[in-house]
Motif scaffolding. Structure first.
Motif, mmCIF file in Angstrom:
data_model
loop_
_atom_site.group_PDB
_atom_site.id
_atom_site.type_symbol
_atom_site.label_atom_id
_atom_site.label_comp_id
_atom_site.label_asym_id
_atom_site.label_seq_id
_atom_site.Cartn_x
_atom_site.Cartn_y
_atom_site.Cartn_z
ATOM 1 N N GLY A 287 -23.287 -44.378 -34.495
ATOM 2 C CA GLY A 287 -22.091 -44.076 -33.718
ATOM 3 C C GLY A 287 -21.772 -42.597 -33.650
ATOM 4 O O GLY A 287 -20.831 -42.183 -32.972
ATOM 5 N N ASN A 288 -22.569 -41.770 -34.356
ATOM 6 C CA ASN A 288 -22.310 -40.329 -34.373
ATOM 7 C C ASN A 288 -23.185 -39.544 -33.407
ATOM 8 O O ASN A 288 -23.189 -38.317 -33.424
ATOM 9 C CB ASN A 288 -22.540 -39.761 -35.786
ATOM 10 C CG ASN A 288 -21.398 -40.120 -36.725
ATOM 11 O OD1 ASN A 288 -20.333 -40.537 -36.287
ATOM 12 N ND2 ASN A 288 -21.642 -39.976 -38.009
ATOM 13 N N ALA A 289 -23.922 -40.255 -32.543
ATOM 14 C CA ALA A 289 -24.908 -39.591 -31.694
ATOM 15 C C ALA A 289 -24.288 -38.512 -30.816
ATOM 16 O O ALA A 289 -24.912 -37.479 -30.561
ATOM 17 C CB ALA A 289 -25.629 -40.622 -30.830
ATOM 18 N N ASP A 290 -23.085 -38.708 -30.333
ATOM 19 C CA ASP A 290 -22.473 -37.735 -29.420
ATOM 20 C C ASP A 290 -21.522 -36.775 -30.127
ATOM 21 O O ASP A 290 -20.897 -35.941 -29.479
ATOM 22 C CB ASP A 290 -21.717 -38.472 -28.308
ATOM 23 C CG ASP A 290 -22.661 -39.275 -27.416
ATOM 24 O OD1 ASP A 290 -23.810 -38.819 -27.254
ATOM 25 O OD2 ASP A 290 -22.260 -40.338 -26.927
ATOM 26 N N LYS A 291 -21.407 -36.901 -31.439
ATOM 27 C CA LYS A 291 -20.502 -36.028 -32.185
ATOM 28 C C LYS A 291 -21.231 -34.749 -32.609
ATOM 29 O O LYS A 291 -22.457 -34.695 -32.664
ATOM 30 C CB LYS A 291 -19.956 -36.751 -33.416
ATOM 31 C CG LYS A 291 -19.070 -37.947 -33.081
ATOM 32 C CD LYS A 291 -18.539 -38.601 -34.355
ATOM 33 C CE LYS A 291 -17.651 -39.795 -34.021
ATOM 34 N NZ LYS A 291 -17.139 -40.447 -35.261
ATOM 35 N N THR A 292 -20.466 -33.730 -32.928
ATOM 36 C CA THR A 292 -21.039 -32.468 -33.394
ATOM 37 C C THR A 292 -21.195 -32.515 -34.907
ATOM 38 O O THR A 292 -20.209 -32.693 -35.630
ATOM 39 C CB THR A 292 -20.142 -31.284 -33.015
ATOM 40 O OG1 THR A 292 -20.011 -31.236 -31.586
ATOM 41 C CG2 THR A 292 -20.728 -29.973 -33.519
ATOM 42 N N PRO A 293 -22.396 -32.366 -35.414
ATOM 43 C CA PRO A 293 -22.590 -32.428 -36.862
ATOM 44 C C PRO A 293 -22.068 -31.161 -37.538
ATOM 45 O O PRO A 293 -22.113 -30.074 -36.948
ATOM 46 C CB PRO A 293 -24.107 -32.537 -37.008
ATOM 47 C CG PRO A 293 -24.651 -31.869 -35.783
ATOM 48 C CD PRO A 293 -23.664 -32.155 -34.687
#
Length: 347
Positions: A287-293
């Protein structure tokens, strides 16, 4: 922090390269560094290119690929030379009677028995050899029966000692339990500097998601688990002096270089700080694919048969407890990074 030293005429200073001290663990001898053991086993050497300092790793990882640190301060240099105990009277007598030759002091190579029979056995002054106005008094019968050691100069890089007056005294006597009154006498700081160059840290291989193959314009998350990198502690001691120091290298940051200008890092500097729990970055979760790490890379162009060389270097903190500073150190490794471009067709 000062501790009393029963074998030296002045206190030893416990030197650390990090703030936290670790619980004691069994010592592990670093290969080839237990040099003083040679004399104890009657393998006699007076080489000025081998230090008597004993170095052991007392905690931290020992398996897998390892390497030495590179100081971030290009102007930092360890001491160029210092004096060390090398022979008891009995060992020097044995050395001389077995045609001993070697660098008994920096820049002074001796071959043959004249030095031993005249200066160290028959009390002749060293000025008889050097022609200097100030004499260096000789010794009677190698000082047999006395409690102490003959000391000589040592340099980690003999050829780089530009000033020939540094640590160039002919081998000299010092009573047991005493440190020479000389500006180049060893100190705990000397041992800490020596140990710094002996610290071995684990190779840096970061966790990636997606692993090994990324996608153009999608962020790649980068992290290091808290159990991956641990403090490394090294102890250096100079036998028969009471001097010792402990050096602890502690990982504090990760720096990323994508291997191409067609990429951006998170944060923009590429410097990922260590978290409170000792980890670096945040593991990728679904679910973090589009978030900025908090720590990661976004590649903007696909590879074309040749992977990018992702460089990851860990900074290891350097500071000592004596009011001086040892430099931070870095250790860098690279790993292949393939980047694909996903094509989509709109109908």
């Amino acid at each position: 922090m000062l501790v009393s030293s029963p074998n030296a005429s002045r206190p030893s200073t416990v030197v650390t390269l990090a703030i936290a001290l670790l619980a004691p663990t069994p010592a592990i001898a670093l290969g080839g560094e237990d040099l003083y053991g040679q004399a104890e086993k009657n393998v006699i050497s007076a080489s000025a290119s081998q230090s008597r300092i004993k170095v052991t790793q007392t905690s931290g990882p020992t398996g897998g690929k390892q390497g030495t640190l590179s100081a971030t301060d290009v102007n930092w240099e360890p001491p160029p030379c210092w004096y060390e105990p090398v022979f008891t009277p009995e060992q020097l007598k044995n050395f001389s009677e077995n045609d001993g030759n070697g660098d008994v002091a920096l820049r002074q190579s001796w071959i043959g028995s004249k030095l031993w029979t005249d200066h160290f056995k028959d009390e002749k002054d060293a000025a008889n050899y050097f022609g200097t106005p100030s004499t260096v008094k000789g010794y009677k019968n190698f000082n047999l029966g006395k409690d102490g050691y003959f000391w000589r100069g040592f340099s980690p890089n003999v050829r780089e000692v530009d000033d020939t007056s540094l640590c160039s005294r002919l081998m000299f006597w010092q009573d047991a339990g005493e440190i020479p009154d000389d500006p180049n006498a060893p100190t705990p700081e000397t041992l800490a500097d020596y140990a710094y160059n002996k610290v071995k840290v684990p190779e840096t291989e970061v966790e990636l998601k997606p692993a090994a193959k990324s996608t153009v314009n999608l962020p790649t998350w980068v992290w290091l688990d808290k159990g991956t990198f641990k403090e490394v502690k090294v102890r250096a001691e100079l036998p028969n002096t009471g001097l010792w120091a402990e050096t602890t290298a502690k990982p504090i940051a990760l720096h990323l270089e994508p291997g191409t200008e067609d990429a951006e890092t998170f944060p923009a500097s590429g410097d990922c700080q260590i978290n409170d729990d000792g980890s670096i970055g945040t593991p990728y979760t679904k679910g973090n694919a589009d978030k900025t790490p908090p720590c990661g890379i976004r590649y903007l162009r696909a590879t074309n048969g040749t992977p990018y060389q992702l460089s990851a270097s860990v900074t290891w903190q350097g500071s000592d407890g004596t009011g001086g500073d040892l430099p931070d150190g870095t250790f860098e490794t690279t790993q292949d990074m393939n980047v694909q471009e996903i094509q989509s067709i709109n109908r």
